[in-house]
Write a protein that holds these residues in place. Structure first.
Motif, PDB file in Angstrom:
ATOM      1  N   LEU A 219       0.823  -1.206   0.000  1.00  0.00           N
ATOM      2  CA  LEU A 219       0.000   0.000   0.000  1.00  0.00           C
ATOM      3  C   LEU A 219       0.861   1.261   0.000  1.00  0.00           C
ATOM      4  CD1 LEU A 219      -2.300  -1.958   0.597  1.00  0.00           C
ATOM      5  CD2 LEU A 219      -3.101  -0.410   2.387  1.00  0.00           C
ATOM      6  N   SER A 220       0.359   2.285  -0.666  1.00  0.00           N
ATOM      7  CA  SER A 220       0.925   3.631  -0.575  1.00  0.00           C
ATOM      8  C   SER A 220      -0.237   4.591  -0.370  1.00  0.00           C
ATOM      9  CB  SER A 220       1.713   3.990  -1.829  1.00  0.00           C
ATOM     10  OG  SER A 220       0.876   4.049  -2.967  1.00  0.00           O
ATOM     11  N   TYR A 221      -0.049   5.568   0.523  1.00  0.00           N
ATOM     12  CA  TYR A 221      -1.138   6.447   0.933  1.00  0.00           C
ATOM     13  C   TYR A 221      -0.982   7.840   0.342  1.00  0.00           C
ATOM     14  CZ  TYR A 221      -1.871   2.853   4.500  1.00  0.00           C
ATOM     15  OH  TYR A 221      -2.097   1.670   5.157  1.00  0.00           O
ATOM     16  N   SER A 222      -2.114   8.538   0.186  1.00  0.00           N
ATOM     17  CA  SER A 222      -2.055   9.960  -0.116  1.00  0.00           C
ATOM     18  C   SER A 222      -1.477  10.670   1.112  1.00  0.00           C
ATOM     19  CB  SER A 222      -3.454  10.496  -0.435  1.00  0.00           C
ATOM     20  OG  SER A 222      -4.320  10.345   0.680  1.00  0.00           O
ATOM     21  N   PRO A 223      -0.889  11.855   0.941  1.00  0.00           N
ATOM     22  CA  PRO A 223      -0.232  12.519   2.083  1.00  0.00           C
ATOM     23  C   PRO A 223      -1.126  12.691   3.303  1.00  0.00           C
ATOM     24  CG  PRO A 223       0.405  13.596   0.053  1.00  0.00           C
ATOM     25  CD  PRO A 223      -0.659  12.584  -0.318  1.00  0.00           C
TER      26      PRO A 223
END
Length: 750
Positions: free
Chosen positions: A444-448
């Motif tokens: 997973l990678s998240y929005s800031p």
């Protein structure tokens, strides 16, 4: 199963259809020297053409300042690129700009090869960067501009990174925080004076140049400072003789510090110093005699107290100790003890200063889980995570919402227990939210601001898919990309098979993968080669899609190549991991043998009479050990840079698994001690400049084999460090298996 292309399903199913006839009716795969020469050529050709044939396998999101949209770059056929923008609110995606028009305006680049490295997509203009120069593009023209200023949105989340609980900073505080006092070390002793005065007061008298006091640290309120009476231990050295340096006619001797199991450590005896009455109090705690001095945390609401963490040498006890600076008394807030080992490098602690709580990880219930500790009472308030699964990592902590975002494996029944999934849970163990659903390994990678996240999931036998989700409830908003594998499969490549079999206990599932040649003939029996690494610090079988692997390349020469995680490796239950305790020679080999036999029972084209294995470092120890301890099954091994004797290898790694003090079990499991048991074919590879595992670890095996009059092969690579032998070593490895498992003379390269 969702989002798996029909093409992948068809190819996988066709490749792995079991053959029902008995293995005895199958002839061994036995190529001629001419056949094998062609196989080498085809393997090299496949290696060269397979790279760059899988498209859209990753999505790296570049979020815009509004946190509602992002752009990413797709890499396509012939190294062409396209830029895509996604509106997360609307759930739409489109080209980030008109590639042809921009290329025409630039008048320097092909529309399919624009070397843009960064973008800012605004309503009235497009801003982009090429070779560190920014431009603005508007109404068909572009203009150079200064680098735009960007800001990072504020968030309540605290990103987590693992850190050591040992303080490696050897410097001392001098001035107190209120600037009223100055503490110094003179001739090994502690001196104190008031700021602006000339006279110093000597607080200790038993320090010396050989055993000084030092590492002074003030409390935040300047009422106390902590220091240590230090008993230094010099780390012993290892040596490397570099034989083949350019422009030199003599070899060079390199020397470096290298602690081995049993070597002593510098110790630190803790004292409290009180400037107001000049008293010196010895803290009621044992010597800190393992891996440096501790990291101190002063209590925010009452800096009379501080805590530090202590893992005892031998890795069987871990404590969080609170110290009362007023009198030197201590108490244990956490005191974990075990008869096997505590995996020190995976201990997780997170201190909640506002509420005097600690989030702490432990395997005390048999699985790696998180606990909430009351730091005032020194008691566990509750187990945060619980069940027959493993918390793999902590991504972030939201102290305001009292939430933990974490990764775990083994929670989803019916799938590979190593697959990483992402979750969110409250500090009290309620409201567990799963952020990932598909039967696969997830990243997973998240929005800031963490409103959205991208989930890329895949398996060795399933191509990557990337989806966009809403963080609040994990809801999928849209599919971003699915890997394009048409050109990839056109090369004739086969996907690995994920295979399971029972462990030595007859109950536990052992997981691995299988690679077959692209020219595979299911009516013949193929030798098996295992890629082994049984280092207990992790699990090692790939769980994601691999566009290229050395295992598949090796399989192209006429082998079935496998990789397996046996008992004694990490990321399963505590009992599964404990098999390695003082037992590294085991290497999970009984489980690996049963796994390969189960593979042969299902697929009669698997030849269990011709089994080899190869490995590097701990894998080198495992590969050589397989011939020594299980010669009835393994017939050939390539062992590179092996830590063959755990007394010779690095201290921290070997004592973690083999324990302290160094006992007779170290020698009993050594490949050096057992070298005379060698049966089968062995190739040893070592680099003369290896500063990870000393080269003498291999040389001692060589010495023992020579004294036992054993036949073996040895490749010493001048100037090489810790490696599998590099390109030449990998070539020799292939030749070795072709010769000793296929019985074919490798191509003559001279």
């Amino acid at each position: 199963m969702k989002n798996i292309s029909l093409l992948v399903i068809i190819v996988s199913a066709f490749a792995f259809l079991p053959i029902c006839a008995g293995a005895q009716s199958f002839a061994p795969y036995q190529p001629t020297a001419a056949d094998e020469k062609i196989a080498y050529q085809q393997a090299a050709h496949l290696d060269s053409i397979i790279r760059g044939k899988a498209y859209k396998t990753t999505v790296k999101a570049h979020w815009q300042a509004d946190n509602k949209s992002f752009w990413y770059k797709n890499y396509l056929k012939d190294s062409t690129v396209e830029f895509i923008v996604v509106d997360a609110v609307k759930g739409t995606k489109a080209p980030a700009f008109d590639h042809a028009k921009l290329a025409s305006a630039l008048n320097k680049y092909d529309a399919r090869h624009l070397p843009i490295t960064d973008l800012l997509i605004e309503k009235s203009a497009l801003k982009f960067s090429i070779k560190d120069q920014w431009y603005t593009y508007k109404n068909g023209t572009f203009t150079p501009i200064p680098s735009p200023q960007t800001t990072t949105p504020q968030t309540a989340f605290r990103e987590i990174s693992r850190w050591s609980f040992h303080d490696d900073n050897a410097s001392s505080d001098t001035s107190s925080p209120n600037k009223e006092w100055i503490s110094t070390i003179q001739n090994g002793n502690v001196f104190l004076k008031a700021t602006g005065t000339a006279d110093s007061i000597q607080l200790t008298i038993d320090g010396s140049a050989d055993q000084p006091y030092g590492a002074l640290q003030w409390s935040p309120d300047s009422r106390y400072f902590v220091g240590y009476h230090i008993r230094p231990e010099k780390i012993k050295s290892i040596h490397h003789l570099l034989s083949s340096l350019p422009d030199q006619t003599r070899a060079r001797l390199d020397t470096e510090e290298y602690a081995q199991p049993g070597d002593p450590f510098t110790s630190f005896e803790m004292f409290i110093f009180n400037p107001s009455d000049k008293k010196v109090i010895k803290v009621n705690t044992p010597l800190y005699d393992f891996l440096g001095k501790p990291y101190l945390r002063w209590r925010k609401d009452d800096p009379r107290y501080f805590t530090y963490e202590k893992a005892d040498r031998g890795h069987q006890r871990f404590r969080i100790i609170e110290v009362d600076a007023g009198n030197g008394n201590t108490r244990n807030l956490v005191d974990e003890q075990t008869k096997t080992f505590i995996y020190e490098s995976r201990i997780f602690t997170h201190y909640l200063e506002a509420t005097n709580e600690i989030i702490w990880s432990s395997e005390k219930d048999g699985w790696y889980h998180l606990y909430l500790v009351d730091a005032l009472k020194g008691t566990i308030k509750n187990e945060i995570t619980k069940g027959p699964y493993v918390v793999r990592d902590i991504d972030s902590v939201d102290e305001k919402k009292r939430e933990i975002w974490f990764r775990a494996s083994g929670m989803n029944a019916g799938e590979d227990p190593y697959n990483i999934h992402y979750y969110r849970i409250n500090f009290d163990g309620t409201q567990l939210v799963s952020l990932t659903k598909e039967n696969a390994q997830h990243s997973l990678s998240y929005s800031p601001d963490r409103t959205y996240y991208l989930d890329t999931y895949s398996r060795p036998d399933v191509a990557p898919v990337t989806t966009l989700h809403r963080s609040a409830d994990g809801r999928q908003l849209m599919e971003i990309e699915k890997a394009d594998l048409r050109d990839y499969f056109a090369t004739g490549i086969r996907l690995p098979e994920v295979f399971t079999a029972k462990a030595r206990d007859g109950q536990t599932d052992i997981w691995g993968i299988v690679c077959r040649p692209s020219s595979f003939d299911s009516t013949l029996r193929y030798p098996v080669i295992e890629n082994i690494y049984a280092g207990p610090q992790d699990a090692f079988v790939p769980k994601t899609f691999m566009t290229y692997s050395e295992m598949q390349s090796l399989a192209e020469l006429g082998f079935i190549v496998v990789q397996i995680d046996g008992m004694g490796t990490a990321n399963r239950s505590k009992a599964f991991h404990d098999v390695c305790w003082q037992n590294l020679a085991d290497a999970g080999l009984p489980d690996r043998i049963l796994w390969i036999k189960a593979l042969a029972a299902r697929y009669p084209y698997v030849d269990t009479t011709r089994v080899g294995l190869y490995g590097t470092s701990a894998g080198g120890q495992n590969a050589a050990g397989a011939l020594l301890f299980h010669p009835e099954f393994y017939k050939a091994a390539v062992s590179a840079c092996g830590c063959h004797d755990n007394r010779v290898d690095k201290q921290w790694w070997n004592e973690q698994w083999m324990g302290y003090p160094v006992g007779p079990h170290y020698a009993a499991q050594s490949n050096v001690t057992n070298a005379a048991k060698l049966r089968g074919k062995l190739l040893l590879i070592v680099g003369e400049a290896d500063n990870n595992v000393p080269p003498e670890s291999t040389y001692r095996v060589v010495d023992a084999l020579i004294k036992a009059n054993k036949d073996f092969d040895l490749l010493v690579v001048p100037g090489m460090g810790h490696s599998d032998g590099g390109p030449y070593g990998r070539l020799k490895k292939r030749d070795f298996f072709v010769k000793n498992l296929l019985g074919v003379t490798p191509p003559d390269r001279n």
